[in-house]
Design a protein around this motif. Structure first.
Motif, PDB file in Angstrom:
ATOM      1  N   TYR A  65       8.516  -2.123  -2.700  1.00 54.10           N
ATOM      2  CA  TYR A  65       7.650  -1.019  -2.367  1.00 54.10           C
ATOM      3  C   TYR A  65       8.176   0.046  -1.489  1.00 54.10           C
ATOM      4  O   TYR A  65       8.687  -0.501  -0.430  1.00 54.10           O
ATOM      5  N   LEU A  66       8.063   1.101  -1.533  1.00 51.81           N
ATOM      6  CA  LEU A  66       8.792   2.343  -0.650  1.00 51.81           C
ATOM      7  C   LEU A  66       7.626   3.496  -0.781  1.00 51.81           C
ATOM      8  O   LEU A  66       7.437   3.742  -1.742  1.00 51.81           O
ATOM      9  N   SER A  67       7.716   4.041   0.173  1.00 52.25           N
ATOM     10  CA  SER A  67       6.944   5.551   0.430  1.00 52.25           C
ATOM     11  C   SER A  67       7.734   6.318   0.930  1.00 52.25           C
ATOM     12  O   SER A  67       8.264   6.149   2.017  1.00 52.25           O
ATOM     13  N   LEU A  68       7.755   7.692   0.398  1.00 50.81           N
ATOM     14  CA  LEU A  68       8.466   8.861   0.764  1.00 50.81           C
ATOM     15  C   LEU A  68       7.785   9.360   2.021  1.00 50.81           C
ATOM     16  O   LEU A  68       6.534   9.486   1.908  1.00 50.81           O
ATOM     17  N   THR A 208       8.094  -1.673   2.490  1.00 51.84           N
ATOM     18  CA  THR A 208       6.976  -2.519   2.741  1.00 51.84           C
ATOM     19  C   THR A 208       7.097  -3.752   1.703  1.00 51.84           C
ATOM     20  O   THR A 208       7.838  -3.597   0.474  1.00 51.84           O
ATOM     21  N   HIS A 209       6.416  -4.918   1.745  1.00 50.16           N
ATOM     22  CA  HIS A 209       6.589  -5.896   0.907  1.00 50.16           C
ATOM     23  C   HIS A 209       5.468  -6.330  -0.174  1.00 50.16           C
ATOM     24  O   HIS A 209       5.553  -7.222  -0.818  1.00 50.16           O
ATOM     25  N   ASP A 210       4.382  -5.639  -0.008  1.00 48.12           N
ATOM     26  CA  ASP A 210       3.292  -5.855  -0.840  1.00 48.12           C
ATOM     27  C   ASP A 210       2.409  -4.562  -1.223  1.00 48.12           C
ATOM     28  O   ASP A 210       2.726  -3.343  -0.601  1.00 48.12           O
ATOM     29  N   LYS A 211       1.980  -4.505  -2.222  1.00 46.78           N
ATOM     30  CA  LYS A 211       1.226  -3.217  -2.875  1.00 46.78           C
ATOM     31  C   LYS A 211       0.237  -2.827  -1.835  1.00 46.78           C
ATOM     32  O   LYS A 211       0.082  -1.586  -1.586  1.00 46.78           O
ATOM     33  N   GLU A 212      -0.704  -3.682  -1.135  1.00 48.79           N
ATOM     34  CA  GLU A 212      -1.709  -3.280  -0.231  1.00 48.79           C
ATOM     35  C   GLU A 212      -1.187  -2.666   0.829  1.00 48.79           C
ATOM     36  O   GLU A 212      -1.835  -1.710   1.207  1.00 48.79           O
ATOM     37  N   THR A 213      -0.036  -3.103   1.523  1.00 51.73           N
ATOM     38  CA  THR A 213       0.415  -2.543   2.404  1.00 51.73           C
ATOM     39  C   THR A 213       1.139  -0.969   2.378  1.00 51.73           C
ATOM     40  O   THR A 213       0.816  -0.210   3.100  1.00 51.73           O
ATOM     41  N   LYS A 214       1.762  -1.025   1.181  1.00 50.01           N
ATOM     42  CA  LYS A 214       2.257   0.361   0.689  1.00 50.01           C
ATOM     43  C   LYS A 214       0.835   1.149   0.651  1.00 50.01           C
ATOM     44  O   LYS A 214       1.023   2.334   0.861  1.00 50.01           O
ATOM     45  N   GLN A 215      -0.178   0.848  -0.045  1.00 53.88           N
ATOM     46  CA  GLN A 215      -1.339   1.742  -0.116  1.00 53.88           C
ATOM     47  C   GLN A 215      -1.691   2.165   1.132  1.00 53.88           C
ATOM     48  O   GLN A 215      -2.298   3.284   1.333  1.00 53.88           O
ATOM     49  N   TYR A 216      -1.965   1.304   2.179  1.00 58.03           N
ATOM     50  CA  TYR A 216      -2.394   1.611   3.452  1.00 58.03           C
ATOM     51  C   TYR A 216      -1.319   2.810   4.159  1.00 58.03           C
ATOM     52  O   TYR A 216      -1.738   3.747   4.763  1.00 58.03           O
ATOM     53  N   ILE A 217       0.000   2.377   3.845  1.00 59.55           N
ATOM     54  CA  ILE A 217       1.011   3.195   4.549  1.00 59.55           C
ATOM     55  C   ILE A 217       0.598   4.884   3.853  1.00 59.55           C
ATOM     56  O   ILE A 217       0.793   5.997   4.405  1.00 59.55           O
ATOM     57  N   ASP A 218       0.492   4.741   2.646  1.00 57.07           N
ATOM     58  CA  ASP A 218       0.027   6.016   1.911  1.00 57.07           C
ATOM     59  C   ASP A 218      -1.132   6.734   2.409  1.00 57.07           C
ATOM     60  O   ASP A 218      -0.969   8.044   2.265  1.00 57.07           O
ATOM     61  N   TYR A 219      -2.172   5.986   2.798  1.00 57.20           N
ATOM     62  CA  TYR A 219      -3.270   6.578   3.251  1.00 57.20           C
ATOM     63  C   TYR A 219      -2.923   7.192   4.681  1.00 57.20           C
ATOM     64  O   TYR A 219      -3.266   8.489   4.964  1.00 57.20           O
ATOM     65  N   LEU A 220      -1.961   6.356   5.592  1.00 52.81           N
ATOM     66  CA  LEU A 220      -1.674   7.065   6.735  1.00 52.81           C
ATOM     67  C   LEU A 220      -0.808   8.367   6.582  1.00 52.81           C
ATOM     68  O   LEU A 220      -1.051   9.065   7.473  1.00 52.81           O
TER      69      LEU A 220
END
Length: 380
Positions: A65-68, A208-220
């Protein structure tokens, strides 16, 4: 606009060998992507180029999982927020200032420990003795793309219940025994600045290592929005736009070739400098797929017959631009030197390395003739 008329000395730039030069995408391909963006008028907010670049980078980097992000500093700030880090964060003084700045901007206290002289990375032997009841995280840096001792760092973190966030700004594509170094720790961050192995002009990412954490990062990174009217956290605006995402997709196609070109440059330097008394450099590590982000040399003034600063000035006169990277140490900057762990007596190795390092020109496309010009300035 003719930029030569607004203060840029382009006439003499070709005579310089610069410390870095950006990897540029094919201009024709970029224009075609821009035409699509202009057609659909979708410039930001998780557009199609943004979504595709995240997916392609996950495949290339072998991460889940990766967030730009719009630059490489904001992922560091966001990672500390997402993991709810408090109190003190153990880190290295031998890095770019963004590492410590991210800690400070979160209202946390950076705690400096010394580095390993063989890798320039944080010394695991020094971490445990720096832990206090207020310590909640460790933020190591893969300096020059050389992997930290992630197993030992994780063992210490597990023993004391600490989070680990890796500043992997230099470590694009680096692997250990076939596994991405970005998988280590709780999170890792990347920089896609123009000076890096791979760039999106400005940009960065948080792994990140899981979908839920990526989603939270994307919110932030989008003000905390989880829907049209719902805010789940006090987020910031740090999204990457469509133009840079399109640029990054094209650049990704030539990342492997760029790293191979850098490897050749490193081999030329090593071969030419191996018998120069008083000059040392980092070697490749067994089992590591390096990206050759930088080529630092270290000057032993007594053996070489000249200080690092004298050599730095000498090569500049010869139209070779090196960089004293990292100098000065973060711990010696006025904003941090009052910290008790910033005392030079506490960081002897880091101070010694900072006072002896020069990063030589290193980029894809640097020719053998140009490296010979660089080496000539050092050898003669």
């Amino acid at each position: 606009m003719d930029i030569s008329k607004i203060g840029f000395d382009l006439e003499h730039r070709d005579k310089l060998i610069t410390v870095t030069s950006p990897l540029l995408p094919d201009l024709g391909e970029l224009v075609k992507s821009l035409e699509q963006i202009w057609k659909y008028r979708w410039l930001t907010n998780n557009g199609p180029f943004h979504q595709k670049l995240e997916a392609e980078l996950c495949k290339y980097l072998k991460v889940g999982y990766l967030s730009l992000f719009t630059n490489g500093t904001l992922p560091l700030i966001t990672a500390l927020q997402a993991l709810r880090v408090t109190g003190e964060v153990i880190t290295t003084p031998y890095s770019f200032v963004a590492t410590t700045h991210a800690i400070w901007w979160n209202g946390l206290k950076p705690v400096f420990v010394d580095i390993d002289p063989m890798t320039c990375n944080i010394n695991p032997d020094k971490i445990e003795e720096a832990i206090t009841p207020r310590t909640t995280a460790i933020m190591p840096v893969h300096v020059y793309g050389t992997p930290c001792d992630t197993e030992r760092i994780q063992a210490i973190a597990d023993k004391h219940g600490l989070k680990v966030i890796y500043d992997a700004a230099h470590a694009f594509g680096v692997e250990v025994n076939g596994k991405s170094i970005l998988e280590a720790g709780d999170m890792s961050t990347l920089s896609f600045h123009a000076t890096k192995v791979y760039n999106t002009v400005e940009g960065g990412a948080l792994i990140t290592h899981d979908k839920e954490t990526k989603q939270y990062i994307d919110y932030l990174r989008n003000f905390g929005f989880s829907g049209e009217t719902e805010i789940v956290a006090p987020g910031i605006n740090s999204k990457m736009d469509e133009i840079r995402a399109a640029y990054g997709l094209i650049n990704l196609k030539q990342a492997d070739a760029a790293i191979e070109s850098r490897k050749q440059v490193a081999m030329w330097y090593r071969d030419a400098l191996k018998n120069v008394k008083g000059i040392s450099y980092l070697e490749d590590m067994p089992g590591v797929k390096h990206n050759y982000a930088y080529f630092p040399i270290f000057v032993d003034a007594d053996a070489y017959g000249m200080t690092r600063d004298e050599l730095y000035t000498k090569i500049k006169v010869g139209n070779v631009l090196g960089r004293r990277y990292f100098y000065p140490l973060i711990s010696n900057l006025s904003v941090y030197r009052s910290l008790e762990t910033a005392d030079p007596s506490h960081l002897p190795v880091a101070n010694k390395i900072a006072d002896s390092v020069i990063c030589l020109p290193m980029y894809a496309g640097l020719t053998k003739k140009e490296t010979e010009r660089v080496v000539e300035q050092i050898v003669k």
